[in-house]
Scaffold this active site. Structure first.
Site, PDB file in Angstrom:
ATOM      1  CB  CYS A   2      -0.579   0.175   1.238  1.00 51.66           C
ATOM      2  SG  CYS A   2      -2.231  -1.750   1.160  1.00 51.66           S
ATOM      3  N   GLY A  31       0.341  -0.541  -4.729  1.00 53.33           N
ATOM      4  CA  GLY A  31      -0.748  -0.719  -4.664  1.00 53.33           C
ATOM      5  C   GLY A  31      -1.650  -0.541  -6.065  1.00 53.33           C
ATOM      6  CG  ASN A 105       2.035   0.788   3.826  1.00 54.23           C
ATOM      7  OD1 ASN A 105       3.539   1.170   3.809  1.00 54.23           O
ATOM      8  ND2 ASN A 105       2.230  -0.530   3.745  1.00 54.23           N
ATOM      9  N   GLY A 106       0.851  -1.993   5.734  1.00 53.56           N
ATOM     10  CA  GLY A 106       0.981  -1.943   6.516  1.00 53.56           C
ATOM     11  C   GLY A 106      -0.411  -3.137   6.834  1.00 53.56           C
ATOM     12  CE1 TYR A 259       8.903  -7.260  -6.775  1.00 50.35           C
ATOM     13  CE2 TYR A 259       7.814  -6.917  -5.297  1.00 50.35           C
ATOM     14  CZ  TYR A 259       7.746  -6.715  -6.790  1.00 50.35           C
ATOM     15  OH  TYR A 259       6.768  -7.095  -7.075  1.00 50.35           O
ATOM     16  CB  SER A 300      11.993  -5.407  -9.266  1.00 54.28           C
ATOM     17  OG  SER A 300      12.007  -6.274  -9.499  1.00 54.28           O
ATOM     18  CB  CYS A 399       5.333 -11.124   5.294  1.00 56.70           C
ATOM     19  SG  CYS A 399       5.806 -10.250   5.473  1.00 56.70           S
TER      20      CYS A 399
END
Ligand code: SF4
Length: 478
Positions: A2, A31, A105-106, A259, A300, A399
């Site tokens: 995000c 996102g 974000n998270g 990344y 990336s 994660c």
């Protein structure tokens, strides 16, 4: 993932939403499922959000409907709550004093406990967007803030600032938040600082808060500093006001260097591009290869491929063309979509690779879908040998802090040895960067980094009976 962005401009400037729109453009890579902006003219907060990319969601007319000198915005990549319209952000909440809008974000790891706190405090009638089908941890945060401010109407003297200082210590996990009421903007970051959050200053006055410094650059703001882990910032006409809601225990996500972040990001003083080039150099020292050219998996994997080529003295070449109009395949929400995305996104350049021994450099292997399809495509297109090099260690653990690879059986390295992965890909050789060299490339002490998806040592403890999963808060699953 995000992306979050917020801006506070001098009152004479009513362009906060337009500036947020440009900021969100710079954060699109974080996102791609939905985008939204809330703005305020000091009297009313307006919000416009929808599913899709920033460029699909907004146009002149929708931006014109968002006047005001303060705004918060969001680009979404779902980790808690499916990618449906109701879960788009910013999220609105009604308080006894007005409205708040919040973007996150998270990913929280104690959503079940927070939901119980909400039920205990306010009964079974869930507040705000939770009642309208929002199933995100972000809606829980908003409901806790607004619930507290609704209760304050019964006689307690309460501000959004004091409420936030009371609620933020209840949250566990990753949160880089921007939120606003009609008159101020706020920014807060979890005590570990898992996700980035930076503050910029505008020459004409005012401040910007964003997930990455690229979003500051695009709106002409100068980097001032990070929002510190455990810090709450309030921004108004007088500038920044800092409070602390928790002691910092810095544990920033190492995957941002590998990344997630844009290559032009600076995280904790380290240029992400430089870190990735160094990862490639170290990879060449660890897993040298006799080959004709080094090609990146764009984009990336490009800086690490440059580093590998420099260190090994093997020429660098672009062997894959990328369709830039296709989003990052890793962050599409389902496996089926990811597979379609890979074939849409990458196409081999036969004139470059036919008859050559290739080193193919990618940043990471999570599910392994991209690399398997890629090795096959390169061989079908005439490559003589394909040697895969990965500029991070094998991802062995899920994660829970904002990346959607939460199920252990989705991780190819959790199920197969390196040799078995090589065989599954059909590659001639396969090498992963070591943990030590990945950490070394960030210029940071290992104790200041989250390495959990590589080591299994999570910097925030959470209940193993309520493992945070994407659909935890969908109706009926609590
Ligand atoms: S588990 Fe991995 S991806 Fe998640 S925050 Fe930690 S280092 Fe980053």
């Amino acid at each position: 993932m995000c992306g979050v962005f917020s801006v506070y401009l001098p009152k004479s400037c009513q362009d906060a939403a337009k500036m947020t729109y440009f900021g969100l453009y710079a954060l699109q890579h974080r996102g791609q499922e939905s985008a939204g902006i809330a703005s305020s003219n000091e009297e009313n907060i307006m919000v416009y959000k929808d599913l899709g990319l920033v460029s699909q969601v907004f146009n002149e007319a929708s931006l014109a409907s968002l006047p005001g000198h303060l705004a918060v915005g969001h680009t979404r990549y779902s980790t808690t709550g499916s990618p449906k319209w109701q879960n788009a952000q910013p999220i609105l909440g009604n308080t006894a004093f007005g409205v708040i809008a919040l973007a996150h974000n998270g990913n929280l790891v104690n959503s079940v406990e927070l939901n119980q706190i909400l039920l205990d405090r306010y009964g079974d009638v869930q507040t705000g967007e939770l009642a309208n089908g929002n199933t995100t941890d972000t809606a829980l945060i908003t409901a806790l803030l607004t619930g507290n401010l609704l209760k304050a109407a019964l006689g307690k003297d309460q501000s959004l600032l004091s409420t936030a200082l009371e609620i933020l210590p209840l949250l566990k996990g990753a949160f880089s938040l921007v939120f606003m009421d009609e008159k101020q903007i706020y920014a807060a970051r979890d005590p570990q600082g898992l996700r980035p959050l930076v503050i910029g200053e505008l020459a004409e006055g005012g401040h910007v808060v964003a997930s990455e410094n690229a979003a500051l650059d695009i709106v002409g703001a100068t980097f001032l500093r990070e929002v510190e882990p455990g810090e709450l910032i309030m921004i108004d006409d007088d500038g920044l006001h800092s409070s602390r809601f928790a002691e910092p225990k810095r544990s920033g996500c190492v995957f941002e260097y590998v990344y997630l972040a844009r290559p032009d990001a600076q995280i904790f003083g380290r240029a992400v591009h430089e870190a990735r080039v160094e990862m490639g150099r170290a990879l060449a020292r660890e897993f040298p290869c006799d080959a004709d050219i080094v090609i990146p998996v764009p984009e990336s994997g490009t800086p690490a491929a440059v580093g590998f080529a420099k260190e090994s003295d093997i020429p660098f070449a672009q062997g894959l063309t990328k369709n830039s109009y296709v989003g990052r395949t890793f962050i599409q929400p389902t496996d089926a979509l990811r597979r379609v995305g890979i074939r849409l996104k990458l196409n081999p350049l036969k004139s470059v690779i036919t008859g050559k021994r290739l080193v193919v450099v990618d940043d990471s292997i999570v599910r392994g879908n991209t690399q398997k399809a890629l090795v096959q495509m390169l061989k079908d297109s005439g490559a003589k040998e394909v040697h895969v090099r990965i500029s991070s260690p094998p991802v062995n653990f899920p994660c829970y802090f904002g990346i959607d690879f939460a199920k252990p059986d989705e991780l190819i390295a959790n199920n197969l040895s390196v040799e078995a992965i090589r065989e599954a890909f059909g590659a001639d050789s396969l090498g992963f960067l070591s943990l030590e060299n990945m950490i070394g490339a960030t210029n940071r002490d290992a104790s200041t980094l989250c390495l959990a998806c590589f080591t299994g040592n999570y910097p925030v403890k959470f209940s193993t009976t309520n493992i945070p999963t994407k659909h935890l808060l969908e109706r009926g699953t609590l």
